[in-house]
Design an enzyme around this catalytic site. Sequence first.
Site, PDB file in Angstrom:
ATOM      1  CB  THR A 122      -0.895  -0.003   1.259  1.00 54.80           C
ATOM      2  OG1 THR A 122      -1.674  -1.195   1.231  1.00 54.80           O
ATOM      3  CG2 THR A 122      -1.802   1.206   1.303  1.00 54.80           C
ATOM      4  NE  ARG A 155     -12.239  -9.250   4.339  1.00 55.65           N
ATOM      5  CZ  ARG A 155     -13.436  -9.823   4.289  1.00 55.65           C
ATOM      6  NH1 ARG A 155     -14.401  -9.385   5.045  1.00 55.65           N
ATOM      7  NH2 ARG A 155     -13.664 -10.850   3.496  1.00 55.65           N
ATOM      8  CE  LYS A 208      -4.727  -1.380   0.626  1.00 59.77           C
ATOM      9  NZ  LYS A 208      -5.132  -2.682   1.026  1.00 59.77           N
ATOM     10  CB  CYS A 264      -4.557  -1.877   6.918  1.00 59.41           C
ATOM     11  SG  CYS A 264      -3.631  -3.361   6.513  1.00 59.41           S
ATOM     12  CE  LYS A 267       0.590   0.222   6.835  1.00 63.86           C
ATOM     13  NZ  LYS A 267       0.403   0.465   5.421  1.00 63.86           N
TER      14      LYS A 267
END
Length: 440
Positions: A122, A155, A208, A264, A267
């Site tokens: 990411t 996930r 994303k 995730c 951040k």
Amino acid sequence: MKKIGIIGTGYVGLVSGAGISDFGHKVICADIDKEKIKEIKKGNILIFEPGLKEIIDRNVKSQRLSFSSNIENTIKESDILFIAVGTPESASGKADLTYVENAALKIAQNLNSYKIICTKSTVPVGTGKKIKEIINKNKPSAVLFDYVSNPEFLREGSAVKDFLWPDRVLIGCENNKTYESMLDVYRPLFRNKKPIIKTDIATAEMVKYASNAFLALKISYINEIANLSEALGCDIKKVADLMGQDGRISPKFLHPGPGYGGSCFPKDTKALSNLAKQENIPLETVNAAIKANIYQKKRMFSKLKALLKNRVKGKTIAILGLSFKPNTSDIRESSAIEIIKSILKDGGIVKAFDPISNNGMKLIFPDIKYFSDWEKTVDNADCMVIMTEWNEFRSLDLKELKKRLKKPIIFDTRNIFDQNKLLELGFSFDTVGRKKIINY
Ligand code: UGA
């Protein structure tokens, strides 16, 4: 069959590597961490992820999947390289791109033939451009490459399933030839009728971040409505159910709780907020979601304190669930950390149990007592707190629980218990966005 190299063996790298080898390609998963690769080769994959060990074993056996700490060779032997290294949060809240940039440099230095370089990590919008610059500056001038942004939406806890059955696959690239090659990688998904969509690079990168931030926002929204429901005497379970029946809203990610955690959402929301600040564009909704989440985590301790009539000092509190969500051993940014810290600070005693995260939490709180089942954890405790909605907690015997606790007091931060049963059995309890009963 393509020859694929994956750089980075975290959740995304390992699951993608296993999944792509399962599609029939030859995959090398590489990592600079020699010890980690040694363990994976021995069959210790070090992370708990349902179905991952099975898919790895199956593909290692059929010789489609292998592991290596030799990044240079992995690059040289591959047609397509996936960058799947971590992008942790830096001190300023921006995504730290050191690992991504290092991987890009290594790729450039070992680019021995035309390759597709594809980022799965990411990364902020604009990173693709930077990676291309690094590679162009450091590669042998005669060798060509194409770049792809292929964000991953899996996930933790259902990563293998999410990889093999994605809602969509995004291929952010600059020409049809590259897109066709990436279609070959994901060809088995055609059978599952999953859309594989071509976009430009920046759009794929943005989808994303925008998706993660939207989900985080949805959770913060329902958490705030839950808090308001508490004040106004409504039941958030019914409110959320009925909101979710509107197809435009959907019932997913509408479960209130102790605040979102994991590697995730916390951040990525901060990184997106930073990106907006950099561009001088207000992103108030995401900023509010971040703020609401910090408040939600703190609020859990205030609610516990109120349930204990402001007397935490000397009280023994049994915490069930330590991971940031069920089916993972990951405790990063878990709300359990915040509440345990506050209990200890106020002089409370913590007994803790998680089906698989005890060891992880021991690194943060080495001095609290850990147990291997819920029964021993709650024995003689003044109160029991559910922090993670593991299935085994959903069905625990409430009569037995009442017998074991010093006083029948429960704080159910995930709303997993039937309130009528709790009332019937004479529990005092609090929830998130539902009834609160204090009758002791
Ligand atoms: C998240 C996204 O859901 C994935 O699509 C994405 O690929 C991934 O981040 C990533 O960027 O790599 P993950 O962090 O594994 O996945 O976990 P989620 O299932 O999204 O849960 C995140 C947090 O939100 C957990 O703490 C969970 O308890 C909380 N949550 C989730 C709620 O409090 N309420 C909900 O309704 C749903």
